[in-house]
Design an enzyme around this catalytic site. Structure first.
Site, PDB file in Angstrom:
ATOM      1  CE  LYS A 100       3.136  -6.181   3.704  1.00 47.66           C
ATOM      2  NZ  LYS A 100       2.727  -4.912   4.377  1.00 47.66           N
ATOM      3  CD  GLU A 128       0.509  -1.637   7.842  1.00 51.13           C
ATOM      4  OE1 GLU A 128       0.254  -0.827   8.749  1.00 51.13           O
ATOM      5  OE2 GLU A 128       0.983  -1.299   6.737  1.00 51.13           O
ATOM      6  CD  GLU A 132       7.896  -0.514   7.649  1.00 54.51           C
ATOM      7  OE1 GLU A 132       6.886  -1.149   7.277  1.00 54.51           O
ATOM      8  OE2 GLU A 132       8.176   0.637   7.236  1.00 54.51           O
ATOM      9  CG  ASP A 143       0.433  -4.177   1.919  1.00 55.80           C
ATOM     10  OD1 ASP A 143       0.771  -5.256   2.434  1.00 55.80           O
ATOM     11  OD2 ASP A 143       1.161  -3.170   1.884  1.00 55.80           O
ATOM     12  CG  ASP A 145      -0.394  -0.108   2.512  1.00 55.92           C
ATOM     13  OD1 ASP A 145       0.840  -0.187   2.600  1.00 55.92           O
ATOM     14  OD2 ASP A 145      -1.149  -0.104   3.511  1.00 55.92           O
ATOM     15  CB  SER A 146       4.564   1.842  -0.004  1.00 52.86           C
ATOM     16  OG  SER A 146       4.911   0.833  -0.919  1.00 52.86           O
TER      17      SER A 146
END
Ligand code: KIV
Length: 258
Positions: free
Chosen positions: A113, A115, A182, A83, A44-45
């Site tokens: 993925k 978070e 991270e 993501d 999602d970056s």
């Protein structure tokens, strides 16, 4: 042969490092795949590097699906993951299943993925896994929590480090097939990597993870701003500027088209 989720666990046992990068379109994905990247993450970056937002929060599920489908069309070998974007899985388990299911059905990626850790993401990972949706965890610095945590390193105190380690073990127990670590101290990443049976992929987490990932815009020198732990292997911004300037010059001098 195409990389599988089972292959990642085998590589961990064999101590074979895993190479991961992000991609947001077909052409880039094709190059990364041909260059031998093992995992291509539609992170999602892309909200920041492809869409120009200042955080990852605004990107939508439809946008992630659009980009993930383009990436999948460019890839033959790498394992492609996507993501789940902010607030498309945190509200409830059924929201997570619906969003992850759409990604799997509409794009061709092999897994998603999420978070976060305790308590909700552990339950979410267990439920997604039970539905047959391969899920990777992401702990430490979690950019979707930027408004709460900022972008600072996580796990610096003993209390925080113990919590992150416990989350890693709980996510692995819940069925996560891998963990992205991270911006945590490298000793903590080493402990997690030794304790969990699933592969760890690090970014800003030191050399002891089972693999490393970079945001490809950082690796290529395209990002306007990059985190201190990222490394550029080429300055593509400079190379592109040079090529465009030369193109403009040739047009002005009637040299192009020749
Ligand atoms: O969205 C992303 O690019 C990520 C990075 C930390 C690899 O999750």
């Amino acid at each position: 042969m195409a990389v599988t989720i089972q292959q990642l666990s085998k590589w961990k046992k064999e101590n074979r490092s895993i190479v991961a990068l992000t991609a947001w379109d077909y052409s880039l994905a094709h190059v990364l795949d041909e260059a031998g990247t093992d995992i291509i993450l539609v992170g999602d970056s892309l909200a920041m590097v492809a869409l120009g937002h200042s955080t990852t929060l605004p990107v939508t599920l439809d946008q992630m699906i659009y980009h993930a489908a383009a990436v999948c069309r460019g890839v033959k070998r790498a394992l492609v993951l996507c993501d789940l974007p902010f607030l498309t899985y945190q509200e409830s388990i059924s929201q997570a299943i619906h969003s992850a299911g759409r990604i799997l059905k509409e794009t061709g990626v092999s897994g998603v993925k999420v978070e976060g850790g305790y308590p909700r993401m552990v339950e979410t990972v267990a439920e997604l896994t039970a539905m047959g949706i391969p899920t990777m965890g992401h702990i430490g610095l979690t950019p979707q929590s930027v408004r709460l945590l900022g972008y600072k390193q996580q796990g610096k105190t003993v209390y925080e480090a113990n919590r992150i380690l416990a989350e890693a073990i709980a996510l692995a127990d819940a069925g996560a097939f891998a963990l992205l670590l991270e911006h945590i101290p490298q000793d903590l990443a080493a402990t997690i990597t030794a304790k969990v049976p699933i592969p760890t992929i690090g970014i800003g987490a030191g050399v002891h993870c089972n693999g490393q990932v970079l945001v490809t815009a950082d690796l290529l020198g395209l990002s306007l701003k990059q985190p201190p732990f990222a490394k550029s292997y080429v300055n593509l911004r400079e190379i592109i500027t040079h090529a465009v300037t030369e193109f403009a010059q040739e047009i002005k001098e009637n040299k192009f088209p020749g």
